[in-house]
Design a protein around this motif. Sequence first.
Motif, PDB file in Angstrom:
ATOM      1  N   ARG A   3       1.013  -0.864  -0.043  1.00 37.38           N
ATOM      2  CA  ARG A   3      -0.168  -0.040   0.436  1.00 37.38           C
ATOM      3  C   ARG A   3       1.309   1.650   0.033  1.00 37.38           C
ATOM      4  NH1 ARG A   3      -5.737  -0.800   1.268  1.00 37.38           N
ATOM      5  NH2 ARG A   3      -5.714  -2.978   1.318  1.00 37.38           N
ATOM      6  N   TRP A 168     -16.287  -3.581   5.428  1.00 37.81           N
ATOM      7  CA  TRP A 168     -14.941  -4.372   5.279  1.00 37.81           C
ATOM      8  C   TRP A 168     -15.187  -5.562   3.969  1.00 37.81           C
ATOM      9  CZ3 TRP A 168     -11.579  -1.230   6.614  1.00 37.81           C
ATOM     10  CH2 TRP A 168     -12.275   0.039   7.699  1.00 37.81           C
ATOM     11  N   ASP A 178      -6.258  -7.824   5.358  1.00 34.14           N
ATOM     12  CA  ASP A 178      -5.246  -7.173   5.290  1.00 34.14           C
ATOM     13  C   ASP A 178      -4.429  -7.678   4.279  1.00 34.14           C
ATOM     14  OD1 ASP A 178      -4.446  -9.704   6.479  1.00 34.14           O
ATOM     15  OD2 ASP A 178      -3.455  -9.492   8.244  1.00 34.14           O
ATOM     16  N   LEU A 190      -6.512  -2.194   5.858  1.00 31.96           N
ATOM     17  CA  LEU A 190      -7.700  -3.487   5.713  1.00 31.96           C
ATOM     18  C   LEU A 190      -7.860  -2.758   4.653  1.00 31.96           C
ATOM     19  CD1 LEU A 190      -8.252  -1.968   9.867  1.00 31.96           C
ATOM     20  CD2 LEU A 190      -7.482  -3.857   8.831  1.00 31.96           C
ATOM     21  N   GLU A 191      -8.883  -3.753   4.462  1.00 30.67           N
ATOM     22  CA  GLU A 191      -9.668  -3.622   2.828  1.00 30.67           C
ATOM     23  C   GLU A 191     -11.116  -3.251   2.838  1.00 30.67           C
ATOM     24  OE1 GLU A 191      -8.079  -5.632  -0.698  1.00 30.67           O
ATOM     25  OE2 GLU A 191      -7.497  -7.566   1.161  1.00 30.67           O
ATOM     26  N   PRO A 192     -11.622  -2.035   2.403  1.00 30.94           N
ATOM     27  CA  PRO A 192     -12.523  -1.387   3.023  1.00 30.94           C
ATOM     28  C   PRO A 192     -13.697  -1.374   1.820  1.00 30.94           C
ATOM     29  CG  PRO A 192     -11.328   0.327   1.908  1.00 30.94           C
ATOM     30  CD  PRO A 192     -10.455  -0.875   2.069  1.00 30.94           C
ATOM     31  N   THR A 282     -15.464  -4.939  -3.016  1.00 31.76           N
ATOM     32  CA  THR A 282     -14.151  -4.122  -2.513  1.00 31.76           C
ATOM     33  C   THR A 282     -12.933  -4.022  -3.467  1.00 31.76           C
ATOM     34  OG1 THR A 282     -14.428  -4.520   0.003  1.00 31.76           O
ATOM     35  CG2 THR A 282     -12.133  -4.603  -1.353  1.00 31.76           C
ATOM     36  N   SER A 284      -9.512  -2.413  -5.841  1.00 32.54           N
ATOM     37  CA  SER A 284      -8.254  -1.705  -5.535  1.00 32.54           C
ATOM     38  C   SER A 284      -7.041  -1.865  -6.754  1.00 32.54           C
ATOM     39  CB  SER A 284      -7.595  -2.178  -4.358  1.00 32.54           C
ATOM     40  OG  SER A 284      -6.894  -3.593  -4.669  1.00 32.54           O
ATOM     41  N   SER A 302      -6.800   2.714  -3.857  1.00 28.70           N
ATOM     42  CA  SER A 302      -8.215   2.154  -3.809  1.00 28.70           C
ATOM     43  C   SER A 302      -9.323   3.228  -4.459  1.00 28.70           C
ATOM     44  CB  SER A 302      -8.782   2.159  -2.170  1.00 28.70           C
ATOM     45  OG  SER A 302      -8.000   1.116  -1.256  1.00 28.70           O
ATOM     46  N   ASN A 329     -15.080   4.323   6.824  1.00 24.52           N
ATOM     47  CA  ASN A 329     -14.138   3.130   6.584  1.00 24.52           C
ATOM     48  C   ASN A 329     -12.791   3.538   6.334  1.00 24.52           C
ATOM     49  OD1 ASN A 329     -15.075   3.568   4.204  1.00 24.52           O
ATOM     50  ND2 ASN A 329     -15.492   1.090   3.968  1.00 24.52           N
ATOM     51  N   THR A 338      -6.052   2.683   5.505  1.00 24.53           N
ATOM     52  CA  THR A 338      -7.126   1.994   4.154  1.00 24.53           C
ATOM     53  C   THR A 338      -6.417   2.970   3.211  1.00 24.53           C
ATOM     54  OG1 THR A 338      -8.511   3.528   5.086  1.00 24.53           O
ATOM     55  CG2 THR A 338      -8.526   1.331   5.937  1.00 24.53           C
ATOM     56  N   HIS A 341      -7.951   5.407   0.101  1.00 29.22           N
ATOM     57  CA  HIS A 341      -9.609   5.534   0.501  1.00 29.22           C
ATOM     58  C   HIS A 341     -10.174   6.339   1.341  1.00 29.22           C
ATOM     59  CE1 HIS A 341     -13.455   3.911   1.007  1.00 29.22           C
ATOM     60  NE2 HIS A 341     -13.591   3.701   2.492  1.00 29.22           N
TER      61      HIS A 341
END
Length: 351
Positions: A3, A168, A178, A190-192, A282, A284, A302, A329, A338, A341
């Motif tokens: 990330r 999530w 994650d 974290l993946e929102p 979700t 990305s 994201s 989130n 995140t 995001h």
Amino acid sequence: MGRHSATCVAAQQRASRHGSQASIGRVGLLAVTLGVGAAVAGGTAVAHADDSVGNDRGTAATRSVASTTSATAVDAGPSVRAFRRTGKKASVDTAVADTSVADGPTSRPRSVRKNARPVLALLKVVRQEFETAADRRAERAAATTDVEPVTPAPTDQVSTQYGSIGKWMVEPSGQISDYGGQREDGKSLLEPVNIVIVDTKSTNAFQARLRLNRAMRASGFPPQPIHTGGFRGIINGKAYRQQPSGLLQGYSDNVFFETNNHGRIFGPAPVATPGGYVWSGTFSEEEWGTYQGRPAHLYVSSNVARDALAAKMVASGRATCAGQIALDNAYTTDTVTTGDHDGHAAVLILT
């Protein structure tokens, strides 16, 4: 899958401002102490205490006090001027005696009572400075206090017009996904949820899945291999499996070994109003690389992937955009992030 996150903190001037205020308070207090002592000893001596004040913020008040008391000293006669040149106490006594008129056996000299007024005024000004400085310090402390967000939970949901949407993407273990354990600056990634798709025309779950996959293919996001699977998303308190459902598949707009926008979609859940279904997703942007010496998909963004999916679905004619909804989130704390995001999900209505 890594990330990008960038945070800047600029707070280096508070200490210098605090120090200057503390210095002002100390000098003001010294001025009050000297002024009161001089008023008790003799009236005209107050002028010397006022002249020594070094408080820039109280300059106007102290100059006023100094000018008033200096005028009294000039009227007192040559003995006061001699006191200023020689510093002899006898001159002060003579000056007070020459300029005082007794009101009675127990009254203080009139000049003492007159010169006490500027001292009281100075005392009031300095007290106000203390109170103002304290108020400003309290305001700065309240404004700069960092409140740690509540630790996110896999079951977190937000109530929307389309139902309660989970925040999530959830792993098969039940934890928030994650990014395969990858970390950025020591933080969990974290993946929102950042996509909501509404289907108002399907009459059953099978038809809803069929319409979703057709729309994704037509928009340039077909199921692609070499993407982890088995994830779930929560809608209205229920966990739904991901689409696409094939082994190691995800929706993507490019092959896995090149930069691509990819994601999973969860549902279908009945919408709050009669008829139709709702999905959450979700997405990305990722690029192919290595993590800890092993090949991996590395996180890029994201927001880019969310906006790319929305634009391509609208351009294909398979959906219209209904704006965004806040899912609250987005996190950046000492332990989790995140990425870029922004806490919102794009809403797409299938045509």
